[in-house]
Design an enzyme around this catalytic site. Structure first.
Site, PDB file in Angstrom:
ATOM      1  N   ASP A 115       0.900  -1.150   0.000  1.00  0.00           N
ATOM      2  CA  ASP A 115       0.000   0.000   0.000  1.00  0.00           C
ATOM      3  C   ASP A 115       0.938   1.198   0.000  1.00  0.00           C
ATOM      4  O   ASP A 115       1.546   1.523   1.019  1.00  0.00           O
ATOM      5  CB  ASP A 115      -0.860  -0.007   1.268  1.00  0.00           C
ATOM      6  CG  ASP A 115      -1.890   1.110   1.223  1.00  0.00           C
ATOM      7  OD1 ASP A 115      -1.523   2.223   0.814  1.00  0.00           O
ATOM      8  OD2 ASP A 115      -3.051   0.870   1.589  1.00  0.00           O
ATOM      9  N   HIS A 116       1.081   1.832  -1.158  1.00  0.00           N
ATOM     10  CA  HIS A 116       2.189   2.798  -1.267  1.00  0.00           C
ATOM     11  C   HIS A 116       2.035   3.996  -0.326  1.00  0.00           C
ATOM     12  O   HIS A 116       3.004   4.674  -0.034  1.00  0.00           O
ATOM     13  CB  HIS A 116       2.408   3.228  -2.724  1.00  0.00           C
ATOM     14  CG  HIS A 116       1.447   4.257  -3.221  1.00  0.00           C
ATOM     15  ND1 HIS A 116       0.230   3.952  -3.735  1.00  0.00           N
ATOM     16  CD2 HIS A 116       1.538   5.602  -3.267  1.00  0.00           C
ATOM     17  CE1 HIS A 116      -0.392   5.057  -4.085  1.00  0.00           C
ATOM     18  NE2 HIS A 116       0.376   6.083  -3.814  1.00  0.00           N
ATOM     19  N   GLU A 160      -8.142  14.555  -5.215  1.00  0.00           N
ATOM     20  CA  GLU A 160      -7.261  14.726  -6.380  1.00  0.00           C
ATOM     21  C   GLU A 160      -7.927  15.564  -7.464  1.00  0.00           C
ATOM     22  O   GLU A 160      -9.145  15.476  -7.660  1.00  0.00           O
ATOM     23  CB  GLU A 160      -6.947  13.354  -6.980  1.00  0.00           C
ATOM     24  CG  GLU A 160      -6.225  12.426  -6.043  1.00  0.00           C
ATOM     25  CD  GLU A 160      -6.004  11.073  -6.675  1.00  0.00           C
ATOM     26  OE1 GLU A 160      -4.944  10.859  -7.250  1.00  0.00           O
ATOM     27  OE2 GLU A 160      -6.927  10.228  -6.605  1.00  0.00           O
ATOM     28  N   HIS A 171      -5.700   2.673   1.145  1.00  0.00           N
ATOM     29  CA  HIS A 171      -4.920   3.831   1.592  1.00  0.00           C
ATOM     30  C   HIS A 171      -5.512   4.529   2.824  1.00  0.00           C
ATOM     31  O   HIS A 171      -4.835   4.755   3.818  1.00  0.00           O
ATOM     32  CB  HIS A 171      -4.797   4.866   0.468  1.00  0.00           C
ATOM     33  CG  HIS A 171      -4.182   4.320  -0.785  1.00  0.00           C
ATOM     34  ND1 HIS A 171      -3.211   3.363  -0.780  1.00  0.00           N
ATOM     35  CD2 HIS A 171      -4.396   4.618  -2.096  1.00  0.00           C
ATOM     36  CE1 HIS A 171      -2.854   3.081  -2.024  1.00  0.00           C
ATOM     37  NE2 HIS A 171      -3.571   3.829  -2.837  1.00  0.00           N
TER      38      HIS A 171
HETATM   39  C1  BG6 Z   1      -3.499   4.792  -6.348  1.00  0.00           C
HETATM   40  C2  BG6 Z   1      -4.889   4.884  -6.909  1.00  0.00           C
HETATM   41  O1  BG6 Z   1      -3.374   3.662  -5.529  1.00  0.00           O
HETATM   42  O2  BG6 Z   1      -3.212   5.957  -5.597  1.00  0.00           O
HETATM   43  C3  BG6 Z   1      -5.018   6.124  -7.782  1.00  0.00           C
HETATM   44  O3  BG6 Z   1      -5.163   3.724  -7.686  1.00  0.00           O
HETATM   45  C4  BG6 Z   1      -4.603   7.345  -7.004  1.00  0.00           C
HETATM   46  O4  BG6 Z   1      -6.350   6.247  -8.265  1.00  0.00           O
HETATM   47  C5  BG6 Z   1      -3.245   7.152  -6.364  1.00  0.00           C
HETATM   48  O5  BG6 Z   1      -4.568   8.439  -7.915  1.00  0.00           O
HETATM   49  C6  BG6 Z   1      -2.903   8.306  -5.442  1.00  0.00           C
HETATM   50  O6  BG6 Z   1      -1.596   8.140  -4.981  1.00  0.00           O
HETATM   51  P1  BG6 Z   1      -0.613   9.358  -4.836  1.00  0.00           P
HETATM   52  O7  BG6 Z   1       0.596   8.790  -4.211  1.00  0.00           O
HETATM   53  O8  BG6 Z   1      -0.389   9.901  -6.200  1.00  0.00           O
HETATM   54  O9  BG6 Z   1      -1.330  10.330  -3.941  1.00  0.00           O
END
Ligand code: BG6
Length: 488
Positions: free
Chosen positions: A184-185, A223, A247
């Site tokens: 989960d980044h 976003e 997330h």
């Molecule tokens: C991803 C989602 O996991 O996370 C995307 O699939 C989203 O839809 C993105 O835009 C947001 O990550 P970050 O790191 O760009 O805020």
């Protein structure tokens, strides 16, 4: 300490994630001398590249997607020397022989031990097939005594509790739980890890971190971006599965958990799972879903979600979710938590806001008479920052109070390179550290929490769906939805 010498095998090597995130992150690690001495990235995909062709393509991608600017040719050359490629149809188990041969050849020529890290950067419907084929080829088990196997699995991990459980069972029959890294980044983001430090290294915050002093907690991931070219994926996911189940839930876990008795992966993950176990069951009335219609940003027209490529003309997939929920435990009883996430909103904003309670008796006039002056804002997206808000007297006034902000900007820590989330998480997996990866129980508990909503929406796809113009602040409260949107 550097990770062991090993091979990283990326399935989905010709895809978007590889070019935008994985290879740029690996390059940054290489450039900072954090990769092992003998290390190879082996890209796997269907596209018929030769090794040379793949490297050429990735050279251009790296120049385009590296956040730290265009790299020196020499560094780029040395990095790309470590990048190899094998073309195969990942759906066809018989072709994995080519992969096994390529791995054996690389191990021989580069003198790399039997240590393989697999990365599934492919659509989720391919996860089980790839894992099966790895088992059939015997690649899922190390043959050398000190060898190891690890597999990183991208989100979405399942599309409901049932499918997530099925996938878990399947993967666990091929790899050990300690070999599976569910990524989960968001957990790789610097501010997210800092939640733990802020809470558990500072008495001033931790002593206030409970229902006695906190009014509510807001977690946002909003976003301006739309769904890019991911219409097909997004149609099956929607904001609830794309952002909330993973997330936002993980952020909430870090905000709400108890202090572990030691900074240890399993103890930390125990605490997150305990929070998820204490969640009060959700009801559809606690969740608002929206979808964007045509709108504009800076005079530029933006299409409606239903007009995006790969999206059904009468789609009811949500591109926005607002929800309120409670945690039934001693620390958080009665404190509302709010999630807000959506695409194509007016501003991009990822933050956690801790709203503290107001003082018990108001002595002064000014903006803080209604609401509390005190807020702690953790900004998760770049440029990362932490702000503490409190009331002060307006100079020269009688006793008028104004809310001021004490801000800490991460980039003010001079000479400190802030690694991106994938750099951190890739390095952790290479080192066998799963602290920032999701464990089975937490994953299943997060699905268990949102599953009633998944089911309710599947049963009545259009009910309660509200529309908002692209480029706006999101849905406006309607009727009794006001309570859920009130933290906005
Ligand atoms: C991803 C989602 O996991 O996370 C995307 O699939 C989203 O839809 C993105 O835009 C947001 O990550 P970050 O790191 O760009 O805020």
């Amino acid at each position: 300490m550097k990770p062991d010498n090993h091979i990283l095998i990326i399935f989905g090597a010709s895809g978007d994630l590889t070019k935008r995130k994985l290879l740029p992150s690996l390059f940054e690690l290489f450039d900072r001398d954090m990769l092992p001495e003998r290390f190879v990235v082996l890209g796997v995909a269907r596209t018929k590249f030769t090794g040379e062709g793949f490297r050429k393509e990735q050279r251009e991608n790296l120049k385009r997607f590296l956040k730290s600017g265009e790299p020196a040719d020499k560094t780029l050359d040395s990095f790309l020397e470590r990048v190899h490629y094998v073309a195969l149809d990942t759906d066809d188990a018989r072709e994995y022989r080519l992969l096994a041969e390529k791995i054996a050849e690389i191990r021989r020529t580069e003198d790399i031990p039997d240590k393989l890290l697999f990365y599934l950067a492919v659509p989720p419907q391919n996860y089980e097939r790839i894992a099966d084929a790895l088992r059939e080829t015997g690649l899922n088990r190390a043959q050398e005594e000190r060898g190891w196997r690890r597999i990183i699995v991208e989100k979405p991990f399942g599309s409901s509790l049932e499918t997530a459980q099925r996938l878990n069972r399947h993967l666990c029959s091929i790899f050990g739980e300690d070999e599976i890294y569910r990524i989960d980044h968001f957990l790789g983001k610097e501010t997210v890890q800092n939640i733990l430090v802020l809470r558990f290294a500072n008495q001033i915050f931790e002593s206030l971190w409970n229902r006695n002093y906190i009014e509510s907690i807001e977690i946002r991931a909003e976003e301006t971006l739309g769904i890019e070219n991911r219409g097909k994926y997004y149609e099956g996911a929607g904001a609830l599965r794309d952002m909330v189940q993973n997330h936002l839930m993980q952020l909430m876990g870090f905000v709400a958990m108890e202090a572990p008795s030691a900074f240890d992966a399993e103890l930390m993950r125990d605490e997150v799972a305990k929070v998820f176990r204490s969640l009060h069951p959700l009801s559809p009335a606690d969740v608002i879903r929206g979808q964007y219609v045509a709108g504009e940003v800076d005079g530029k027209p933006l299409p409606a979600y239903r007009e995006e490529q790969g999206v059904n003309a009468d789609s009811t997939t949500e591109t926005y979710v607002a929800m309120r929920f409670y945690i039934d435990n001693w620390r958080w009883g009665g404190v509302p938590f709010y999630f807000y996430t959506g695409k194509r909103l007016a501003k991009s904003k990822s933050e956690i806001i801790i709203h503290f309670k107001n003082v018990p008796h108001r002595l002064f006039t000014g903006m803080c008479t209604q609401d509390s002056c005190n807020e702690l804002v953790l900004k998760v997206d770049a440029p990362e920052s932490i702000s503490l808000k409190f009331g002060l007297k307006v100079p020269g006034s009688f006793f008028e109070v104004k809310r001021v902000s004490m801000d800490f900007a991460y980039d003010s820590l001079c000479n400190t390179y802030i690694a991106n989330a994938y750099e951190r998480l890739l390095l952790d997996a290479m080192q066998g550290d799963s602290t920032l990866y999701t464990r089975t129980d937490a994953l299943e508990l997060s699905w268990r929490f949102i599953d009633p909503i998944v089911r309710a929406w599947a049963e009545k796809p259009a009910e309660g769906l509200v529309f908002y113009p692209a480029g706006s602040e999101g849905p406006m409260p309607q009727g009794d939805q006001g309570d859920v949107l009130c933290a906005k």
